[in-house]
Design a protein around this motif. Sequence first.
Motif, PDB file in Angstrom:
ATOM      1  N   LEU A  29      43.017  34.038  40.024  1.00  0.00           N
ATOM      2  CA  LEU A  29      42.069  33.515  38.930  1.00  0.00           C
ATOM      3  C   LEU A  29      40.614  33.559  39.307  1.00  0.00           C
ATOM      4  CD1 LEU A  29      41.812  32.025  36.346  1.00  0.00           C
ATOM      5  CD2 LEU A  29      41.995  29.790  37.574  1.00  0.00           C
ATOM      6  N   VAL A  30      40.253  33.425  40.501  1.00  0.00           N
ATOM      7  CA  VAL A  30      39.004  33.448  40.844  1.00  0.00           C
ATOM      8  C   VAL A  30      38.543  35.041  40.782  1.00  0.00           C
ATOM      9  CG1 VAL A  30      37.228  33.409  43.059  1.00  0.00           C
ATOM     10  CG2 VAL A  30      38.858  31.442  42.345  1.00  0.00           C
ATOM     11  N   LEU A  31      39.249  35.924  41.424  1.00  0.00           N
ATOM     12  CA  LEU A  31      38.993  37.336  41.388  1.00  0.00           C
ATOM     13  C   LEU A  31      39.069  37.985  39.906  1.00  0.00           C
ATOM     14  CD1 LEU A  31      40.789  38.819  44.605  1.00  0.00           C
ATOM     15  CD2 LEU A  31      38.257  38.291  44.185  1.00  0.00           C
ATOM     16  N   GLY A  32      39.745  37.525  39.165  1.00  0.00           N
ATOM     17  CA  GLY A  32      39.682  37.864  37.679  1.00  0.00           C
ATOM     18  C   GLY A  32      38.519  37.398  37.021  1.00  0.00           C
ATOM     19  N   ILE A  33      37.865  36.370  37.141  1.00  0.00           N
ATOM     20  CA  ILE A  33      36.861  35.551  36.611  1.00  0.00           C
ATOM     21  C   ILE A  33      35.667  36.515  37.005  1.00  0.00           C
ATOM     22  CG2 ILE A  33      35.312  33.873  36.413  1.00  0.00           C
ATOM     23  CD1 ILE A  33      37.537  32.042  36.388  1.00  0.00           C
ATOM     24  N   LEU A  34      35.500  36.774  38.352  1.00  0.00           N
ATOM     25  CA  LEU A  34      34.851  37.709  39.145  1.00  0.00           C
ATOM     26  C   LEU A  34      34.555  39.185  38.388  1.00  0.00           C
ATOM     27  CD1 LEU A  34      34.476  36.560  43.179  1.00  0.00           C
ATOM     28  CD2 LEU A  34      32.593  36.172  41.097  1.00  0.00           C
ATOM     29  N   ALA A  35      35.681  39.614  38.590  1.00  0.00           N
ATOM     30  CA  ALA A  35      35.900  41.096  37.920  1.00  0.00           C
ATOM     31  C   ALA A  35      35.289  41.146  36.500  1.00  0.00           C
ATOM     32  CB  ALA A  35      37.318  41.351  37.692  1.00  0.00           C
ATOM     33  N   LEU A  36      35.678  39.876  35.512  1.00  0.00           N
ATOM     34  CA  LEU A  36      34.854  39.867  34.310  1.00  0.00           C
ATOM     35  C   LEU A  36      33.393  39.882  34.453  1.00  0.00           C
ATOM     36  CD1 LEU A  36      37.133  37.725  32.066  1.00  0.00           C
ATOM     37  CD2 LEU A  36      36.859  40.161  31.803  1.00  0.00           C
ATOM     38  N   VAL A  91      47.596  33.323  34.327  1.00  0.00           N
ATOM     39  CA  VAL A  91      45.977  33.391  33.709  1.00  0.00           C
ATOM     40  C   VAL A  91      45.270  34.453  34.588  1.00  0.00           C
ATOM     41  CG1 VAL A  91      43.927  32.179  33.311  1.00  0.00           C
ATOM     42  CG2 VAL A  91      46.186  30.928  32.772  1.00  0.00           C
ATOM     43  N   GLY A  92      45.284  34.224  36.082  1.00  0.00           N
ATOM     44  CA  GLY A  92      44.663  35.152  36.891  1.00  0.00           C
ATOM     45  C   GLY A  92      45.066  36.581  36.562  1.00  0.00           C
ATOM     46  N   LEU A  93      46.240  36.781  36.398  1.00  0.00           N
ATOM     47  CA  LEU A  93      46.909  38.206  36.038  1.00  0.00           C
ATOM     48  C   LEU A  93      46.450  38.693  34.936  1.00  0.00           C
ATOM     49  CD1 LEU A  93      49.070  40.412  36.595  1.00  0.00           C
ATOM     50  CD2 LEU A  93      50.526  39.045  35.381  1.00  0.00           C
ATOM     51  N   ILE A  94      46.515  37.833  33.811  1.00  0.00           N
ATOM     52  CA  ILE A  94      45.998  38.084  32.389  1.00  0.00           C
ATOM     53  C   ILE A  94      44.468  38.652  32.420  1.00  0.00           C
ATOM     54  CG2 ILE A  94      45.585  37.320  30.059  1.00  0.00           C
ATOM     55  CD1 ILE A  94      48.175  35.826  30.378  1.00  0.00           C
ATOM     56  N   ILE A  95      43.594  37.769  32.989  1.00  0.00           N
ATOM     57  CA  ILE A  95      42.051  37.932  33.174  1.00  0.00           C
ATOM     58  C   ILE A  95      41.893  39.208  34.057  1.00  0.00           C
ATOM     59  CG2 ILE A  95      39.989  37.172  34.136  1.00  0.00           C
ATOM     60  CD1 ILE A  95      40.875  34.196  33.353  1.00  0.00           C
ATOM     61  N   GLY A  96      42.818  39.452  34.957  1.00  0.00           N
ATOM     62  CA  GLY A  96      42.599  40.617  35.745  1.00  0.00           C
ATOM     63  C   GLY A  96      42.825  41.870  35.036  1.00  0.00           C
ATOM     64  N   ILE A  97      43.879  41.968  34.228  1.00  0.00           N
ATOM     65  CA  ILE A  97      44.326  43.000  33.278  1.00  0.00           C
ATOM     66  C   ILE A  97      43.182  43.406  32.281  1.00  0.00           C
ATOM     67  CG2 ILE A  97      45.900  43.685  31.725  1.00  0.00           C
ATOM     68  CD1 ILE A  97      48.257  42.419  33.082  1.00  0.00           C
ATOM     69  N   VAL A  98      42.647  42.266  31.541  1.00  0.00           N
ATOM     70  CA  VAL A  98      41.559  42.321  30.613  1.00  0.00           C
ATOM     71  C   VAL A  98      40.212  42.931  31.195  1.00  0.00           C
ATOM     72  CG1 VAL A  98      39.965  41.061  29.305  1.00  0.00           C
ATOM     73  CG2 VAL A  98      42.258  40.492  29.056  1.00  0.00           C
ATOM     74  N   ALA A  99      39.911  42.475  32.747  1.00  0.00           N
ATOM     75  CA  ALA A  99      38.774  42.918  33.241  1.00  0.00           C
ATOM     76  C   ALA A  99      39.041  44.482  33.822  1.00  0.00           C
ATOM     77  CB  ALA A  99      38.533  42.204  34.239  1.00  0.00           C
ATOM     78  N   LEU A 100      40.211  44.830  34.354  1.00  0.00           N
ATOM     79  CA  LEU A 100      40.555  46.102  34.327  1.00  0.00           C
ATOM     80  C   LEU A 100      40.201  47.063  33.364  1.00  0.00           C
ATOM     81  CD1 LEU A 100      41.483  48.160  36.615  1.00  0.00           C
ATOM     82  CD2 LEU A 100      43.532  47.867  35.985  1.00  0.00           C
ATOM     83  N   ILE A 101      40.728  46.670  32.034  1.00  0.00           N
ATOM     84  CA  ILE A 101      40.487  47.513  30.948  1.00  0.00           C
ATOM     85  C   ILE A 101      39.249  47.750  30.539  1.00  0.00           C
ATOM     86  CG2 ILE A 101      41.327  47.413  28.547  1.00  0.00           C
ATOM     87  CD1 ILE A 101      44.019  46.184  29.358  1.00  0.00           C
ATOM     88  N   ALA A 102      38.557  46.417  30.724  1.00  0.00           N
ATOM     89  CA  ALA A 102      37.062  46.710  30.046  1.00  0.00           C
ATOM     90  C   ALA A 102      36.095  47.502  31.225  1.00  0.00           C
ATOM     91  CB  ALA A 102      36.515  45.045  29.954  1.00  0.00           C
TER      92      ALA A 102
END
Length: 164
Positions: A29-36, A91-102
């Motif tokens: 989750l933390v890394l997903g938010i940072l990636a975004l 949630v971390g997985l979903i945010i990570g996927i969204v951040a990767l695509i973006a």
Amino acid sequence: MTSDPAGQWNSNASVMPPPPKNGAAVWSLVLGILALLFCWLSALGVLIGTGGVIGFGLIPIIVAVLAIVLGIAGIRRASRQGASRRGVAIVGLIIGIVALIAAVLITIGSSLALVVIPGGLGGTIAQAQQCVRQQVASGSTLDQARQVCAQQAGQQVQKQVGGG
């Protein structure tokens, strides 16, 4: 120890241990938010022209991939070992996927913009070709013209991608 219905303490009663911790879920989750965050900072850098597009665009991609990997690990740990925070891992997985695509779209888009937009890298290549023609027309040898123009083009590219 627990008390039985008669009010006496029973030391033989089993107490359920807490579920194992799931640090992978939290870090996902933390890394997903940072990636975004890094993703949108990269996009902002493109828009305001601070450069560093290609190198800085890789940071959110790497962080997003780490968020995805840790999200999967957190989900597996929750499923197999009964660890807590399965929802956090999802949630971390979903945010990570969204951040990767973006991040991938922003990196590709900004790289294309450098080539297509007049004055971008495509414009620099055209300027270098014109420079060589002018240098040769003014009496320089082809090798001298290429060397001078390559140096000028290199400086221009560094300015455009944030190296100078």
